[in-house]
Write a protein that holds these residues in place. Sequence first.
Motif, PDB file in Angstrom:
ATOM      1  N   ALA A 299       0.818  -1.213   0.000  1.00 14.78           N
ATOM      2  CA  ALA A 299       0.000   0.000   0.000  1.00 14.78           C
ATOM      3  C   ALA A 299       0.850   1.260   0.000  1.00 14.78           C
ATOM      4  N   ASP A 300       2.074   1.183   0.498  1.00 15.80           N
ATOM      5  CA  ASP A 300       2.956   2.357   0.530  1.00 15.80           C
ATOM      6  C   ASP A 300       3.895   2.410  -0.662  1.00 15.80           C
ATOM      7  N   GLY A 301       3.631   1.604  -1.680  1.00 19.89           N
ATOM      8  CA  GLY A 301       4.484   1.596  -2.858  1.00 19.89           C
ATOM      9  C   GLY A 301       4.275   2.815  -3.735  1.00 19.89           C
ATOM     10  N   ILE A 302       5.072   2.911  -4.782  1.00 13.33           N
ATOM     11  CA  ILE A 302       5.005   4.057  -5.685  1.00 13.33           C
ATOM     12  C   ILE A 302       3.783   3.939  -6.583  1.00 13.33           C
ATOM     13  N   GLN A 303       3.300   5.080  -7.026  1.00 10.09           N
ATOM     14  CA  GLN A 303       2.099   5.118  -7.868  1.00 10.09           C
ATOM     15  C   GLN A 303       2.474   5.012  -9.333  1.00 10.09           C
ATOM     16  N   LEU A 304       3.150   3.975  -9.684  1.00  9.80           N
ATOM     17  CA  LEU A 304       3.522   3.704 -11.069  1.00  9.80           C
ATOM     18  C   LEU A 304       3.063   2.310 -11.437  1.00  9.80           C
ATOM     19  N   SER A 305       2.980   2.047 -12.709  1.00  9.26           N
ATOM     20  CA  SER A 305       2.511   0.738 -13.174  1.00  9.26           C
ATOM     21  C   SER A 305       3.550  -0.351 -12.992  1.00  9.26           C
ATOM     22  N   SER A 306       4.812   0.010 -12.926  1.00  6.60           N
ATOM     23  CA  SER A 306       5.877  -0.974 -12.756  1.00  6.60           C
ATOM     24  C   SER A 306       6.901  -0.422 -11.777  1.00  6.60           C
ATOM     25  N   PRO A 307       7.605  -1.292 -11.094  1.00  4.93           N
ATOM     26  CA  PRO A 307       8.591  -0.821 -10.119  1.00  4.93           C
ATOM     27  C   PRO A 307       9.768  -0.128 -10.782  1.00  4.93           C
ATOM     28  N   VAL A 308      10.367   0.788 -10.013  1.00  2.96           N
ATOM     29  CA  VAL A 308      11.559   1.497 -10.479  1.00  2.96           C
ATOM     30  C   VAL A 308      12.782   0.707 -10.011  1.00  2.96           C
TER      31      VAL A 308
ATOM     32  N   MET B 114      19.841   9.986  -3.954  1.00  2.00           N
ATOM     33  CA  MET B 114      18.569  10.366  -4.559  1.00  2.00           C
ATOM     34  C   MET B 114      18.796  11.455  -5.608  1.00  2.00           C
ATOM     35  N   LEU B 115      18.259  11.220  -6.812  1.00  2.00           N
ATOM     36  CA  LEU B 115      18.379  12.190  -7.902  1.00  2.00           C
ATOM     37  C   LEU B 115      17.091  12.978  -8.089  1.00  2.00           C
ATOM     38  N   SER B 116      15.943  12.287  -7.971  1.00  2.00           N
ATOM     39  CA  SER B 116      14.631  12.937  -8.058  1.00  2.00           C
ATOM     40  C   SER B 116      13.640  12.099  -7.280  1.00  2.00           C
ATOM     41  N   ALA B 117      12.343  12.347  -7.436  1.00  2.00           N
ATOM     42  CA  ALA B 117      11.320  11.688  -6.631  1.00  2.00           C
ATOM     43  C   ALA B 117      11.400  10.176  -6.743  1.00  2.00           C
ATOM     44  N   TYR B 118      11.471   9.652  -7.945  1.00  2.00           N
ATOM     45  CA  TYR B 118      11.492   8.204  -8.144  1.00  2.00           C
ATOM     46  C   TYR B 118      12.801   7.736  -8.771  1.00  2.00           C
ATOM     47  N   GLU B 119      13.852   8.530  -8.628  1.00  2.00           N
ATOM     48  CA  GLU B 119      15.101   8.179  -9.288  1.00  2.00           C
ATOM     49  C   GLU B 119      16.241   8.202  -8.272  1.00  2.00           C
ATOM     50  N   TYR B 120      16.903   7.063  -8.145  1.00  2.00           N
ATOM     51  CA  TYR B 120      18.057   6.908  -7.254  1.00  2.00           C
ATOM     52  C   TYR B 120      19.193   6.278  -8.040  1.00  2.00           C
ATOM     53  N   GLU B 121      20.380   6.398  -7.505  1.00  2.00           N
ATOM     54  CA  GLU B 121      21.518   5.707  -8.095  1.00  2.00           C
ATOM     55  C   GLU B 121      22.384   5.093  -7.004  1.00  2.00           C
ATOM     56  N   ILE B 122      23.031   3.995  -7.355  1.00  2.00           N
ATOM     57  CA  ILE B 122      23.945   3.323  -6.434  1.00  2.00           C
ATOM     58  C   ILE B 122      25.348   3.831  -6.694  1.00  2.00           C
TER      59      ILE B 122
END
Length: 1390
Positions: free
Chosen positions: A602-611, A649-657
Motif C-alpha cells: 500500500a505504501d508503494g510508488i504510484q507507477l505501473s511498474s517498479p523502479v 537520490m536524484l529525483s522523486a522516483y530516481e536513485y543511483e547506487i
Amino acid sequence: MAVTEEECSSAKSRSSSASSSSALVGSARSPHYLAKCVIPGSALLHVVSAHFRSPSSSDIVFGKATSIELVAVGEDGVLQSICEQPVFGTIKDLAPVPWSSQFHARTTLMQGKDLLAVVSDSGKLSFLTFCNEMHRFFPLTHIQLSNPGNSRHQLGRMLAVHRSGCFVATTAYEDRVALFSLSTSGGSDIIDKRIIYPPENEANTGVGRGNRRLSFSGTIWSMCFISRHSSQSSKEHNPVLAIVINRRECLINELLLLGWKVRENTIGVLSRFADSGPLAHDIVEVPHSNGYAFLFRVGDALLMDLRDAHNPSCLSRISLNFLPATLEEHNFVEDSCKVHDVDDDGLFNVAASALLELRDYDPMCIDGDGSNVKSTSKRICSWSWEPVSDKSAKMIFCLDTGEFFMIEVSFDSEAPKVNLSDCLYSGLPCKELMWIEAGFLVALVDMGDGIILKVENERLLDISPIQNIAPILDISTGDCHEEKRDQMFACCGVAPEGSLRIIRSGISVERLLKTAPTYQGVTGTWTVRMRLRDLYHSFLVLSFVEETRVLSVGVSFTDVTDSVGLQPDVSTLACGLVGDGLLVQIHQAGVQLSMPTRIAHADGIQLSSPVCKSWSPDNTSVSLGAVGQNWIVVSTSNPWFLYVLGVRMLSAYEYEIIEMQCVRLQSELSCISIPQKQFDQTRTNSAKSMHSATGFPGGVEVDKTFVIGTHKPSVEILAFDPSEGLRVIASGTIALTTAMGTAISGCVPQDVRLVLVDRCYVLSGLRNGMLLRFEWCSASAIPSFGASTLNSPISCSLVNIGNTTAMHLEPHACCSSDMIADELPATLQLIASRRIGVTPVFLVPLSDSLDADIIILSDRPWLLQTARHSLSYISISFQAATHATPVCSAECPKGILFVADNSLHLVEMVSTKRLNVQKFHVGGTPRKILYQSDSRLLFVMRTDLSDDTCSSDICCVDPVSGSIVSCFKLDLGETGKSMELIRVGSDQVLVVGTSLSSGPAIMPSGEAESTKGRLLVLCLEHLQNSDTGSMTLGSRAGSSSQRTSPFREVAGCSMDQLSSSSLGSSPDDTSCDGVKLEETETWQFRLAYSTVWPGMVLAMCPYLDRYFLASSGSAFYVCGFLNDNPQRVKRIAVGRTRFMIMSLTAHYTRIAVGDCRDGVLFYSYHEDARKLEQLYCDPCQRLVADCVLMDLDTAVVSDRKGSLAILSCSDRLECNASPESNLKLSCVYYTGEVAMSLKKGSFSYKLPEDDLLTGCDGILTNVDASSNTIVASTLLGSIIVLFPLSREDHELLEAVQARIAVHPLTAPPLGNDHHEFRSRENPVRVAKILDGDMLGQFLELTHAQQEAIISMPVASSSNNKVGSLKAASTTPISVSQVVQILERVHYALN
C-alpha cells in the motif's frame, strides 16, 4: 513385623561391605551412567518477590524441592522464566532480605539489590545474591545451623525476615529458634550478632532445668517479626518475634512473643496469648502498622494488638464461616470433586513414610483415605499483602474452599478498621499467593496448574496459567505427530485437575502452516519491511538455485515478484532494506535497487511498474553481500575486492547506487553481517553506556560497523566513516585444536553477528559445525586508534583502491593503505567454543535488535540466549532445517519460517511457555498411560472420577486432539491399578488389573492384606461406518498428519486464511500439514475375559512375546493365552515373595520383581518344567517404586526415598551357593524426588553424524545411547535421564566433577557437600552415578574459567570421600576433551 532402625543400619553396613569386597569383580562390565535432569521439577513449593537483579527490577523466585527459578511477569500478565539453577540440596524455606539504606554493599554491583535467604538440608542459612553476568544466584555467606539432614530438632525449617532487612529468624520443627542481626558495615561477615533460644547448654540438659525450658517446648507452626514504630532506627530497638506453637498433649496452639535485647544479647518469652477457641495455625504481621498482626485460626482470623509485647490483646474477630456471598465458580472447579490435601501419611511426604515404617494406607494411592474428609470450618490457606500501600494495608487471601477475599486495614483513627470484601474469585485452593506490582497476583495450586490473576475493579481476573505437571504418575513415549523424535505422554495431576500432557524437549513451537514439498533448491530466505520503522514485515524473499521469488506477508502469502522489482532470474545472495521503500537485492552479477509499486504494498510508488537501478563490479562477480540502513557492503571473488556502496537520490522516483570505497582484500571473505539500527531499545539500556561498559572502542558508532569472516580464518570488525574510510576495529584469529593437539579443519566462518547485551561480543558459526564467541580482551587493553604498538593480525588485509561521495556527504580524501596499516585493531579473544553439529552453522536473529536471541541452524535448530554468560543455547522443538527467517505480521507477530524437507513451515515460537508441554484435561486422576503405535492412540487408566456409575475407567484418547474416543467403565467400587498391551498372535489386547477392595493393600509389616482384585482382557475394535472403508486395529484411519492441528487459529486468523496457493497449500486445509481430518473414526472396547484374583493386581508386564506376568498381593503369575485366544487366559506358573509386590519387569528370560521391603529379586522361568526360580536378591532393604531391566544382568530401580540405583549380577561364571543378597549395588544416585515411573531407551536424540562427532578427537564411545537410556519421571514433575557412558569417559568426567563441586563458581549454592547429598540414603562406599547438572555448568563457563577448574590442585578438589578417590587422579585433563563429551550429552538430551 516392622524392621527397626538397627536392622536397617546393619543391612546398609552389610551391603557396604559386600560392595567393597566385590569392587573388583566384574568391574569391566559395571555400567557407567550420567544422570541429567532434562526437565526440572514443576512443583512450586515457595514463592517470594523482590528486586534481585537490580533495584528497579520486579523479580519472582520460585522455590522448588531441589532448584530455584527466577521469573518475571510481563505487562501482558504472562510469566516468563529468566533462569533456573539446581541447588544440589533440598530447599526447606526461603525469604527475601530487602535492601536497606543502612547497608553498605561489598561491591557497587550489589548496591540496592535484595538478597535471598535460604535454609536447606545442608544445615546452613545461606544468603544469595544474583549475578547478572553469570545469570544465576551466588552465595555471599553460609551460616552453619546444624548438621546436614532433616532432624526435627535441627534449626533450619522455616525463615522469617524483619521488614527492615536487619533481622532474620529460623526455627527447628520443635523447641528451638535462632535470631540473627545483619551487619550494616559491608564487611566480610554479613552476620553481626546471633542468639539461639533456648541456649545450647539449657537445651542439652532437658526439661529438668526449670520452667524456662518448659515455656518453649512444642512444635512451631508459624512465626513473624513484629515491627516497632517507624521513627526508630531498626538497630535502635529490640526485635520481637511472634511464634505460634503447639505444646505437647495440648489441643490448642499458643501465641508466644519473644524479645531479643540485642545489646545485652539476651532473649526470653515476653508474653503468651492462648484462647479456647479454634486452632491457630499462622501469624502474619500487618505491614506498616507498628505492632498489629493477624492470627489465622480454623474458622476465623483475629486482629491482634502487639504494640505492647508484654500485653497482647485481640481487637477484632473475622469469621470465615459466614463470609459474603461467593461468586460463581469461574473455570475448572467441579462441584462434585474434592480437593485432596495430602497429609503426612500420603505418598508425597516421603520423609514421613520412611522405609518399612508403613502406615495404614495404600501406597499406590496418592490421596489417602483421610484426605477426602472435609472440615465444616473454613481456614485461610494462603495470603499476600499489596506490595505498595500508603494509608491502609490490603491483603488478598484464599480459603481452603478456593474462595478469594480482600481485607483492608486502615489506620485513619486511633483504632485500626478492618473491611472485608465480597468474594473476588472462586477456583481451586491455593497454597501460595504473591501480590506483585502492576496489580498481578501469582497463585500456586497444589498438584495442578497455578494462575496469574489481575486485581481490577474489586474483582480478580484470570490472566494466564502457571504450568505445573506435578505429580507425574506414569509416562509413555511415541511419535504420533511424525516429528522424527519421540514425544512423552504423561499422566499428571490429581482430581479435579488431572490431565494428560505431551512433553517435548526444547522450546515449544506452534506449527501454523506446512506447504507441499515442492520447494527444492532453496538457497536463502529473507523477510523485508517496507519502511525502516514498520512494525511488521512486508515481503518474504525466497532464493532458489536459478531464480528468486517475492511473496507478500500478511493474511495470505501472495506472489508479488513482478511488482517488487527484484531480478527474478538470478539466485539472491542477500536482500534487505536500505531506506524507506528502497529494497536491495545482491546477486552474483551485481546489486539491484528497486521501489515496489502499490500492487505489492500500500505504501508503494504510484507507477505501473517498479523502479529499478543496478550496479555491477568491473570484470568480476559478487560472492557475498549485506544490506544495512543507508549503505551496502559486497565482496567479489577472484580478485578479492570489498565495496562499500551508498544510495543517492536524484529525483522523486530516481536513485543511483554509488561506490563509497573499494579496497583490495588479502584474504577471501566467507561472510558479512551489518548490524541494524535499533529504533526500539526496550531490552537494552546499554546503548548510552556502550563505550564504557561494552568494551567497544570510543568514538565508533555501531551503526557504522560491520563484521566479516575470512578464509584466514578470522573474524574482524570494520568501521566505515565517509570522512575516514574503512578502519579495522578489532580482529580475532580462529585457531582451534583437538585434545590431541592437532588443528581442527573447516574453521572458516559461515556466519557472523555482532551482539550487544550489557557488553559487545561477536558470534561466529563455522562451516565445520562449531559456534564461537569472541570478546574484547578488556576495556583497559583496547587501544585507541593510531596509538597501538601491537602487531595487527590483519594489518595488510585492506588495500585502498578508491572512493566516491555518499548521497548526503561531502567528498573525502582517499584512505591510503599506509593509514590503515598504522591504525592497528584491537584483539578479539576467543571466550567460548561449542560444537553444534557437523554441518555449517547459520545465525538467524529473531529481530533486528542487537540483543535479540538468535536461532542457530546446523544439524538441528537451536535458540541461543544472547544475554547469557559464555554460550548458552537450547534446542527448538522442530526438525532439522536448512534455512530460517523471522516473520512478523499482524496475524503472526512471532512467526518463524523454516525450510525443511523441501517444504516451508510457518511456526510461532512460544517463548512465554516455561515448559514445552501440551495439556489435555481428562478429569479424574490419570494413573497409567500406554501408547499404541498401530492405532496411534493413548490408553489411559483414570481413578477418582465423579461419575455416579463408576469411579475408575479405561479410556482411549486421541493424542492429537485430546478427545476421548472410547471408554470402558469398571464396576462401581472397583479401582484400576495396572494395565499393559499384550500381543496375542498378530494382534494386541489390553490387560487390566484392578482392586475390588476399598481398604489398604499393605499391612504395616509390608505383607499383603487379604484383598481381592480382577484381571480383565479388553480388545479395541474399530467400528465400520457406512461412509468409510473397513479398518483394522493395526491400520489407523489416516496418519497423524491427517488430524486437526491443535493450533488452528493464530491471532484471530484461521489456518485456511494463512494458507495460500503461492505456498502450495489448499484453501480448505485444516491440519498443520495440509491433510483433512478424518472425522468418522469410531473405536470401542470389548471385554474378552474377566476373572477374580485373590489380591489386588498392582503390577504386570509382557514376557517372551507370548506370555505376560501379573502380580496379586505377594504372588506373581506367568500367564498365557490358550491357542492365541484372548478369551482364554491360563495361569501357568506362580512365584511368591515375602512382601507386597510393587513392580514387575522382564528382559528376554529374566524377570525382576520389586516388593515393598526386600527390594529387587531376579527370577527365571523354566518353560519345560513350568516353574519359576529365584536367582538373585537385592543386598539392601528397599521400598521399590519402579524397576526396569537393562539386560539379563542389570536392573535400574527407584525407591520411595528418592534414590535411583543400578543393580547387577556378579560374574555369571562364579558359583553362587545361595540367592541371598548376591546382587551387586553398582552405582547409586540420590535425587531427592520419588521416581514413580522408569522407561527404557527414549527421549534422547540420535546424532546425525555420530562417527564424525565421536572420532574427531580420537574419542570412541561403544555405548548405544538409544537403547540404554533410562527416563525417570518424578512426583515433583522432573524428568531425569540416565545416559550411558564408556568407562574412559566416566573416569574423566568423575575427576572433573570432583573439581567442579568445590570450585566457587560452580559449587552447590546452599553449601551442601555434593558427594554427601548424592550419597544420601545409600551406602557411602558405593560408586555414584555422575551428576549431569553439576557437570553441565562446565559448558556455561568461558575457556579461562574452564582451565581454572581443570587446573585446580587435586587436594583442594577432593572432598575426602572414598567415592572421590578415583576422581583425584593426577592424569592431565584436556578441556577440549571434557567439553566434547559434555557437548554430546547436551546434544543428545536437548
